[in-house]
Structure formats: C-alpha cells, structure tokens
Scaffold this motif. Structure first.
Motif, mmCIF file in Angstrom:
data_model
loop_
_atom_site.group_PDB
_atom_site.id
_atom_site.type_symbol
_atom_site.label_atom_id
_atom_site.label_comp_id
_atom_site.label_asym_id
_atom_site.label_seq_id
_atom_site.Cartn_x
_atom_site.Cartn_y
_atom_site.Cartn_z
ATOM 1 N N HIS A 43 7.485 95.842 11.821
ATOM 2 C CA HIS A 43 6.083 95.786 12.292
ATOM 3 C C HIS A 43 5.633 94.385 12.699
ATOM 4 C CE1 HIS A 43 5.935 99.872 10.901
ATOM 5 N NE2 HIS A 43 6.206 99.496 9.667
ATOM 6 N N ARG A 44 6.553 93.490 12.905
ATOM 7 C CA ARG A 44 6.244 92.115 13.319
ATOM 8 C C ARG A 44 6.994 91.871 14.624
ATOM 9 N NH1 ARG A 44 8.066 87.153 9.423
ATOM 10 N NH2 ARG A 44 6.022 86.223 9.506
ATOM 11 N N PRO A 45 6.422 91.080 15.538
ATOM 12 C CA PRO A 45 7.178 90.769 16.762
ATOM 13 C C PRO A 45 8.534 90.139 16.415
ATOM 14 C CG PRO A 45 4.910 90.034 16.968
ATOM 15 C CD PRO A 45 5.106 90.452 15.534
ATOM 16 N N LEU A 46 9.578 90.558 17.104
ATOM 17 C CA LEU A 46 10.921 90.060 16.826
ATOM 18 C C LEU A 46 10.998 88.544 16.974
ATOM 19 C CD1 LEU A 46 13.887 90.465 16.182
ATOM 20 C CD2 LEU A 46 14.267 91.020 18.597
ATOM 21 N N TYR A 47 10.344 88.005 18.008
ATOM 22 C CA TYR A 47 10.382 86.549 18.196
ATOM 23 C C TYR A 47 9.782 85.826 16.989
ATOM 24 C CZ TYR A 47 5.536 87.182 19.816
ATOM 25 O OH TYR A 47 4.211 87.518 19.911
ATOM 26 N N SER A 48 8.748 86.372 16.390
ATOM 27 C CA SER A 48 8.127 85.771 15.215
ATOM 28 C C SER A 48 9.063 85.840 14.010
ATOM 29 C CB SER A 48 6.804 86.476 14.904
ATOM 30 O OG SER A 48 6.172 85.892 13.792
ATOM 31 N N GLU A 49 9.744 86.948 13.853
ATOM 32 C CA GLU A 49 10.703 87.099 12.754
ATOM 33 C C GLU A 49 11.822 86.065 12.875
ATOM 34 O OE1 GLU A 49 12.342 88.672 9.255
ATOM 35 O OE2 GLU A 49 10.383 89.090 10.138
ATOM 36 N N ILE A 50 12.308 85.844 14.100
ATOM 37 C CA ILE A 50 13.369 84.861 14.315
ATOM 38 C C ILE A 50 12.874 83.459 13.959
ATOM 39 C CG2 ILE A 50 14.833 83.755 16.053
ATOM 40 C CD1 ILE A 50 14.891 86.541 17.481
ATOM 41 N N VAL A 51 11.670 83.109 14.400
ATOM 42 C CA VAL A 51 11.106 81.787 14.099
ATOM 43 C C VAL A 51 10.960 81.587 12.598
ATOM 44 C CG1 VAL A 51 9.010 80.366 14.271
ATOM 45 C CG2 VAL A 51 9.943 81.468 16.312
ATOM 46 N N HIS A 52 10.432 82.587 11.903
ATOM 47 C CA HIS A 52 10.232 82.447 10.457
ATOM 48 C C HIS A 52 11.561 82.363 9.705
ATOM 49 C CE1 HIS A 52 6.093 83.407 11.484
ATOM 50 N NE2 HIS A 52 5.789 82.857 10.333
ATOM 51 N N ARG A 53 12.558 83.098 10.158
ATOM 52 C CA ARG A 53 13.876 82.998 9.522
ATOM 53 C C ARG A 53 14.517 81.642 9.788
ATOM 54 N NH1 ARG A 53 17.129 88.667 9.236
ATOM 55 N NH2 ARG A 53 15.366 89.972 8.600
ATOM 56 N N ALA A 54 14.319 81.109 10.994
ATOM 57 C CA ALA A 54 14.856 79.778 11.318
ATOM 58 C C ALA A 54 14.220 78.716 10.424
ATOM 59 C CB ALA A 54 14.620 79.460 12.793
ATOM 60 N N ARG A 55 12.928 78.845 10.211
ATOM 61 C CA ARG A 55 12.224 77.896 9.325
ATOM 62 C C ARG A 55 12.732 78.011 7.893
ATOM 63 N NH1 ARG A 55 6.880 77.526 6.541
ATOM 64 N NH2 ARG A 55 6.365 75.315 6.592
ATOM 65 N N ALA A 56 12.887 79.251 7.421
ATOM 66 C CA ALA A 56 13.387 79.472 6.062
ATOM 67 C C ALA A 56 14.811 78.942 5.902
ATOM 68 C CB ALA A 56 13.329 80.962 5.721
ATOM 69 N N ALA A 57 15.586 78.963 6.988
ATOM 70 C CA ALA A 57 16.963 78.457 6.954
ATOM 71 C C ALA A 57 17.017 76.937 7.041
ATOM 72 C CB ALA A 57 17.771 79.079 8.092
ATOM 73 N N GLY A 58 15.857 76.303 7.240
ATOM 74 C CA GLY A 58 15.812 74.853 7.291
ATOM 75 C C GLY A 58 16.232 74.240 8.609
ATOM 76 N N LEU A 59 16.199 75.026 9.678
ATOM 77 C CA LEU A 59 16.570 74.487 10.984
ATOM 78 C C LEU A 59 15.515 73.498 11.475
ATOM 79 C CD1 LEU A 59 18.010 77.740 12.569
ATOM 80 C CD2 LEU A 59 19.269 75.737 11.804
ATOM 81 N N ALA A 60 15.900 72.640 12.389
ATOM 82 C CA ALA A 60 15.045 71.532 12.825
ATOM 83 C C ALA A 60 13.774 71.996 13.529
ATOM 84 C CB ALA A 60 15.829 70.601 13.751
ATOM 85 N N GLY A 61 13.813 73.112 14.225
ATOM 86 C CA GLY A 61 12.620 73.578 14.915
ATOM 87 C C GLY A 61 12.923 74.781 15.771
ATOM 88 N N ALA A 62 11.878 75.500 16.150
ATOM 89 C CA ALA A 62 12.007 76.660 17.019
ATOM 90 C C ALA A 62 10.754 76.763 17.868
ATOM 91 C CB ALA A 62 12.187 77.938 16.199
ATOM 92 N N SER A 63 10.921 77.154 19.109
ATOM 93 C CA SER A 63 9.786 77.358 20.016
ATOM 94 C C SER A 63 9.961 78.685 20.729
ATOM 95 C CB SER A 63 9.712 76.239 21.059
ATOM 96 O OG SER A 63 9.468 74.999 20.449
ATOM 97 N N VAL A 64 8.841 79.328 21.025
ATOM 98 C CA VAL A 64 8.857 80.602 21.735
ATOM 99 C C VAL A 64 8.179 80.409 23.083
ATOM 100 C CG1 VAL A 64 8.118 83.020 21.705
ATOM 101 C CG2 VAL A 64 8.757 81.880 19.564
ATOM 102 N N PHE A 65 8.846 80.889 24.139
ATOM 103 C CA PHE A 65 8.318 80.785 25.490
ATOM 104 C C PHE A 65 8.202 82.182 26.081
ATOM 105 C CE2 PHE A 65 10.666 76.957 24.496
ATOM 106 C CZ PHE A 65 9.745 75.973 24.795
ATOM 107 N N ARG A 66 7.030 82.493 26.618
ATOM 108 C CA ARG A 66 6.775 83.803 27.217
ATOM 109 C C ARG A 66 7.037 83.711 28.718
ATOM 110 N NH1 ARG A 66 1.173 86.725 28.202
ATOM 111 N NH2 ARG A 66 1.814 88.894 28.018
ATOM 112 N N GLY A 67 7.875 84.581 29.215
ATOM 113 C CA GLY A 67 8.193 84.597 30.637
ATOM 114 C C GLY A 67 7.117 85.291 31.443
#
Length: 128
Positions: A20-44
C-alpha cells in the motif's frame, strides 16, 4: 564519499505499489535503512517500457502511471549488497548499474569529497 562509485537506477511505474505504499518510496526507505549514501526519485514526463505502452504527462493524454527513476549512488560493495532487497520488490521495471565518479558529496555544513565545506547550492540533500 568521493572517487569511484556505483550508480543504481531503478525504473518503475508511478503506480507500482509495495504494501500500500508507492514502490519508489519503499526503495528509498530501504536504501536509507541499509545505510546507503543517498537516494533520489525523479518523475518522468513521458516514457515506455517492455509493454510498449507510452505513458505521458501531456495535457490531452494524461497518464496516471508515469515513469519514475530511483537513483542511488554509493561504493560498489554497498550498492551490490543492497541489490537482493530489490529482488522481491521490482516485478516490472528495469534495474541498471553503472560506474560513476563522485566529484562532490556534501550535506548541509558537511565536508565534500574534496574536503571543502558543503554549500546549500547543491541539488538536493540525498547526494544521488
């Protein structure tokens, strides 16, 4: 973070969901939880994928499922360690990896790749 890095780009549809959450948001939150340096979402504004169906933001043919790109940049080993998390998430879309060079990575008031103080003129805090 500076020098050689790996860029992960995940191309999905704006309407793709995970629990029930946008997939792009789930990916960003998982990347943050994994300690990655950063994530950005771009809408085409227009695109097509494997289905060959064109999605567009043009006024006369509004689409509610525009393409979305999630971009993550970090050290190669950290990005590759994150890839298994995408296996169960991205059912339709495209996952790309390419090598890149980080020239500057700085948060507000933090050091950049060259050791200089960060500036507010950067393109977002995510670093991707």
């Amino acid at each position: 973070m500076g020098g050689e890095a790996l860029r992960l780009t995940v191309l999905v549809g704006e309407n793709d969901r995970c629990r029930h959450r946008p997939l792009y948001s789930e990916i960003v939150h998982r990347a943050r939880a994994a300690g990655l340096a950063g994530a950005s979402v771009f809408r085409g504004i227009e695109g097509f994928g494997a289905s060959s169906l064109v999605h567009t933001a043009r006024l006369l043919s509004l689409s509610e499922d525009l393409p979305v790109a999630v971009v993550i940049v970090d050290a190669e080993e950290r990005v590759r360690a994150f890839l298994p998390q995408l296996d169960g998430l991205v059912r339709e879309g495209l996952v790309l990896l390419d090598r890149c060079e980080v020239v500057r990575y700085a948060g507000r008031g933090g050091p950049s790749a060259d050791g200089a103080a960060g500036s507010r003129g950067e393109a977002g805090e995510a670093g991707a």
